[in-house]
Every structure is written in structure tokens, then in C-alpha cells.
Design a protein around this motif. Structure first.
Motif, PDB file in Angstrom:
ATOM      1  N   GLY A 101       0.836  -1.196   0.000  1.00 47.91           N
ATOM      2  CA  GLY A 101       0.000   0.000   0.000  1.00 47.91           C
ATOM      3  C   GLY A 101       0.864   1.236   0.000  1.00 47.91           C
ATOM      4  N   LEU A 102       1.010   1.871  -1.156  1.00 47.85           N
ATOM      5  CA  LEU A 102       1.895   3.031  -1.274  1.00 47.85           C
ATOM      6  C   LEU A 102       1.188   4.298  -0.802  1.00 47.85           C
ATOM      7  CD1 LEU A 102       3.452   2.367  -4.784  1.00 47.85           C
ATOM      8  CD2 LEU A 102       4.531   2.015  -2.551  1.00 47.85           C
ATOM      9  N   PRO A 103       1.856   5.133  -0.031  1.00 43.82           N
ATOM     10  CA  PRO A 103       1.263   6.418   0.363  1.00 43.82           C
ATOM     11  C   PRO A 103       0.935   7.256  -0.864  1.00 43.82           C
ATOM     12  CG  PRO A 103       3.257   5.966   1.650  1.00 43.82           C
ATOM     13  CD  PRO A 103       3.209   4.958   0.541  1.00 43.82           C
ATOM     14  N   PHE A 104      -0.232   7.879  -0.837  1.00 48.48           N
ATOM     15  CA  PHE A 104      -0.710   8.763  -1.910  1.00 48.48           C
ATOM     16  C   PHE A 104      -0.973   8.016  -3.221  1.00 48.48           C
ATOM     17  CE2 PHE A 104       2.293  11.590   0.582  1.00 48.48           C
ATOM     18  CZ  PHE A 104       1.295  12.045   1.442  1.00 48.48           C
ATOM     19  N   ARG A 105      -0.860   6.704  -3.183  1.00 47.15           N
ATOM     20  CA  ARG A 105      -1.223   5.881  -4.350  1.00 47.15           C
ATOM     21  C   ARG A 105      -2.049   4.686  -3.894  1.00 47.15           C
ATOM     22  NH1 ARG A 105       3.975   4.710  -7.939  1.00 47.15           N
ATOM     23  NH2 ARG A 105       2.365   3.944  -9.347  1.00 47.15           N
TER      24      ARG A 105
END
Length: 265
Positions: free
Chosen positions: A134-138
Motif C-alpha cells: 500500500g503506497l502512500p498517496f497511491r
């Protein structure tokens, strides 16, 4: 007899490069796009909006009526999305899932009956390295591609009995125009997520420095040629592949610190 290939999202990037390569390799290729401005050389474009069930069925039926069968499906159509989850409109997240997940499912459901009837078929779902974390801002993109990756596992087991094979290919950053076409949540002045505005240019730079689409096309060709592909494949730069390994072996908090450091959180 030429194998019939259906590629969604075939007017640019990975889809176009794959359609061109497979045509050169002797496959009969049908690509799809929401709008068609002109027919390319070497393969045929059909109108299809993967978010619309009737549009998907019409395109698949057109191929079946012309060729009688579809041997290979490459689910490539997809959209990008960026932004802090709190500030991203739910409608934008829904559109990402409609394209990246449900769009792929619609096409799969449309081609499976004919593949089952012929007792053979290959389906390759194009996911992303972002699907593994889970990528931040994506987060919307990670979640949609992660869902498609897990659906690939389920479908692989369900359809193996009919002679159909499923696998996924997860690219890292690829030098395409996806950055110009993906949904960017506006950077709001005074937002508590001020790091997003700083991170956005770097996300676009990463794409510009990504692998060429032709490299992914060759990976897809090799997967098609494999007799017994495994379920998941990754094609990316060393750091992108390493990130997947690190998530597996590092304690979760350590891996989170690495990601937060990258996004200056």
C-alpha cells in the motif's frame, strides 16, 4: 492457424508495444480502445470501454464471429490515481476500480465461455509492483491492482480444469503517458497532507525514468510462449524488485519506515 490475441488498452504504452510485437511474431492481434482515431498497421483496433458490459460483449462477439476463437487475452487497460485517501473523491476511486478490476473481470467473463469450449486459453493480467504494497498517496492504485492480482490467483485455480492458464505480470514504473492520463487529486492549499504536493512531481519523474514499454512487451511475449507459467511475474528495476522482497522479509514497521522516508512522511 494463427493464435488470436485480444489486448485491452492497445493504443499506447504497454498495450500498443505488445500489439506491435505480437503482430511481428505472427499472432493475429485485436486491440481495444475507448475511441479509435485510425487503424494501426499490423493489428486491428476495436472499440471497447471495459467499464461497460455491453461494450465488452460486443467487441468480444465481433472477434468470435470473425475468427471463431480467442486464444490469448491480455488485460492491460488501466488507469492511475494519486492522492491522500481522505481527500480523494470516492467517485475517482470507483472509476479506478471499475477500470482496473471490474473492467478486467468483464473481459474475462466474456472470453471464458469460448476458451472453455475449446479447452485451452491463456489470460495475462497486467498488475503493478504497487499491488504488492500500500503506497502512500497511491493507495487507490495499489488497492485496485492488488485486487486484480488476487483475482488472478482465484481464477487460475478455478479454470485450470478447463485447460486455461492465468498469470499476472507486475511492471514497475514504465515510461508511458499514464502520468498525463491518471487522476490526480488536487493538492489542496492548507491540506494536512502537505507531503502529497511535494511527492507528486517525483511520482511523475519516476514514470518518465521507467522501463521502456517495449521491454514489457517482450516479457509478455515470453509468458505467452511458456507452456506452464507460474502465477506471478515482476518486471521492474532492481530497487522495485527489491522492495517486494524487503516487504516479505522485514518486520512491517521497518518496511513502513522505508516507505514513509521515501514519501517524506
Amino acid at each position: 492457424m494463427k493464435a488470436i490475441v485480444l489486448i485491452t488498452g492497445a493504443t499506447s504504452g504497454i498495450g500498443r508495444a505488445t500489439a506491435e510485437l505480437l503482430s511481428e511474431k505472427g499472432y493475429q492481434v485485436y486491440g481495444t480502445a475507448r475511441t479509435i482515431e485510425e487503424q494501426p498497421k499490423g493489428y486491428t483496433l476495436l472499440a471497447m470501454d471495459v467499464r461497460d458490459t455491453s461494450s465488452v460483449r460486443q467487441a468480444v462477439e465481433a472477434i468470435l464471429s470473425r475468427e471463431g476463437h480467442i486464444d490469448i487475452l491480455i488485460n492491460n487497460a488501466g488507469v492511475g490515481i494519486t492522492g491522500a485517501i481522505e481527500e480523494t473523491p470516492v467517485e475517482a476511486l470507483e472509476n479506478a476500480f471499475q477500470t482496473n478490476v471490474f473492467g478486467a473481470v468483464r473481459v474475462i467473463q466474456a472470453v471464458l465461455p469460448s476458451m472453455r469450449a475449446q479447452r485451452k486459453g491463456k489470460i495475462i493480467n497486467i498488475t503493478s509492483v504497487a499491488a504488492y504494497m500500500g503506497l502512500p498517496f497511491r493507495g487507490g492504485y495499489s488497492a485496485s491492482k492488488g485486487a486484480l492480482m488476487l483475482l488472478t490467483e482465484s481464477l487460475r485455480m478455478e479454470t485450470e480444469q478447463f485447460g486455461i492458464s492465468f498469470c499476472s505480470l507486475a511492471p514497475g514504473d514504465v515510461a508511458t503517458d499514464i502520468a498525463s492520463r491518471r487522476f490526480h487529486t488536487p493538492a489542496i492549499e492548507g491540506s494536512p497532507y502537505e507531503q502529497y504536493a511535494k511527492a507528486l512531481p517525483h511520482m511523475n519523474e519516476d514514470i518518465a525514468k521507467g522501463l521502456p514499454a517495449e521491454a514489457l512487451a517482450h516479457s509478455i511475449y515470453h509468458l505467452i510462449e511458456k507452456k506452464a507459467p507460474k502465477v506471478h511475474y515482476v518486471k521492474g528495476k532492481t530497487l522495485e524488485r527489491l522492495s517486494i522482497l524487503l516487504k516479505k522479509i522485514l518486520p512491517s514497521k521497518c518496511f513502513e519506515r522505508l516507505l514513509k522516508g521515501h514519501y517524506q512522511l
